[in-house]
Design a protein around this motif. Structure first.
Motif, short mmCIF file in Angstrom:
data_model
loop_
_atom_site.label_atom_id
_atom_site.label_comp_id
_atom_site.label_asym_id
_atom_site.label_seq_id
_atom_site.Cartn_x
_atom_site.Cartn_y
_atom_site.Cartn_z
N GLU A 3 0.87 -1.15 -0.04
CA GLU A 3 0.06 -0.09 -0.22
C GLU A 3 0.82 1.28 0.04
O GLU A 3 1.96 1.42 0.61
CB GLU A 3 -0.87 0.15 1.44
N LYS A 4 0.54 2.15 -0.66
CA LYS A 4 1.18 3.32 -0.72
C LYS A 4 0.89 4.23 0.69
O LYS A 4 -0.22 4.06 1.17
CB LYS A 4 0.84 4.48 -1.84
N LEU A 5 1.96 5.11 1.07
CA LEU A 5 1.69 5.71 2.20
C LEU A 5 1.85 7.30 2.00
O LEU A 5 2.58 7.60 1.05
CB LEU A 5 3.14 5.37 3.22
N LYS A 6 0.99 8.03 2.66
CA LYS A 6 0.95 9.39 2.35
C LYS A 6 1.42 10.02 3.57
O LYS A 6 1.28 9.84 4.83
CB LYS A 6 -0.36 10.04 2.13
N ILE A 7 2.58 10.85 3.43
CA ILE A 7 3.08 11.72 4.17
C ILE A 7 3.57 13.24 3.96
O ILE A 7 2.99 13.50 2.83
CB ILE A 7 4.86 11.01 4.63
N THR A 19 3.13 10.91 -1.90
CA THR A 19 2.54 9.36 -1.60
C THR A 19 3.85 8.45 -2.03
O THR A 19 4.34 8.65 -3.29
CB THR A 19 1.35 9.19 -2.65
N ASN A 21 6.12 4.72 -1.32
CA ASN A 21 6.28 3.16 -0.77
C ASN A 21 6.72 3.38 0.54
O ASN A 21 7.61 4.13 0.79
CB ASN A 21 7.05 2.39 -1.76
N PRO A 22 5.96 2.53 1.56
CA PRO A 22 6.62 2.50 2.95
C PRO A 22 8.02 2.56 3.08
O PRO A 22 8.67 2.90 3.96
CB PRO A 22 5.87 1.52 3.38
N ASP A 23 8.65 1.59 2.26
CA ASP A 23 10.19 1.53 2.40
C ASP A 23 10.92 2.88 2.11
O ASP A 23 12.20 2.95 2.39
CB ASP A 23 10.69 0.45 1.74
N GLU A 25 10.22 5.91 3.00
CA GLU A 25 9.80 6.86 4.32
C GLU A 25 11.14 7.30 5.10
O GLU A 25 11.32 8.43 5.37
CB GLU A 25 8.81 6.40 5.16
#
Length: 96
Positions: A3-7, A19, A21-23, A25
């Protein structure tokens, strides 16, 4: 696929929603923190009128580091190749 991560990252008093990829971040957060540190260092060291100038200097410094690593790696590869050729010649001479 993960899942994509929004930061949101803050750089030079602006917030950038991303937006990712969690890896990615950790690397992005560390990069943003380094940029913020450079910005503070440039602002303290030089009379800066515009954030754009500071950001340009940060970009230049990061790009120079990347380019220097490429140059250093190329130099290392040349030295290793030269040393391997010397060792190969020694072995060839010893075995002949």
């Amino acid at each position: 696929m993960a899942e994509k991560l929004k930061i949101k990252l803050s750089i030079a008093d602006r917030v950038y929603p991303l937006t990712i990829n969690p890896d990615q971040e950790e690397g992005l957060r560390k990069a943003a923190k380094k940029i913020e540190g450079m910005i503070k260092q440039f602002e303290q060291s030089y009379a800066v009128r515009d954030k754009q100038d500071v950001l340009a200097m940060c970009a230049l410094q990061f790009a120079a580091k990347v380019e220097q690593k490429v140059i250093d790696k190329d130099d290392d590869m040349i030295r290793v190749a030269d040393r391997l050729n010397e060792l190969n010649d020694l072995l060839h001479n010893h075995l002949s």
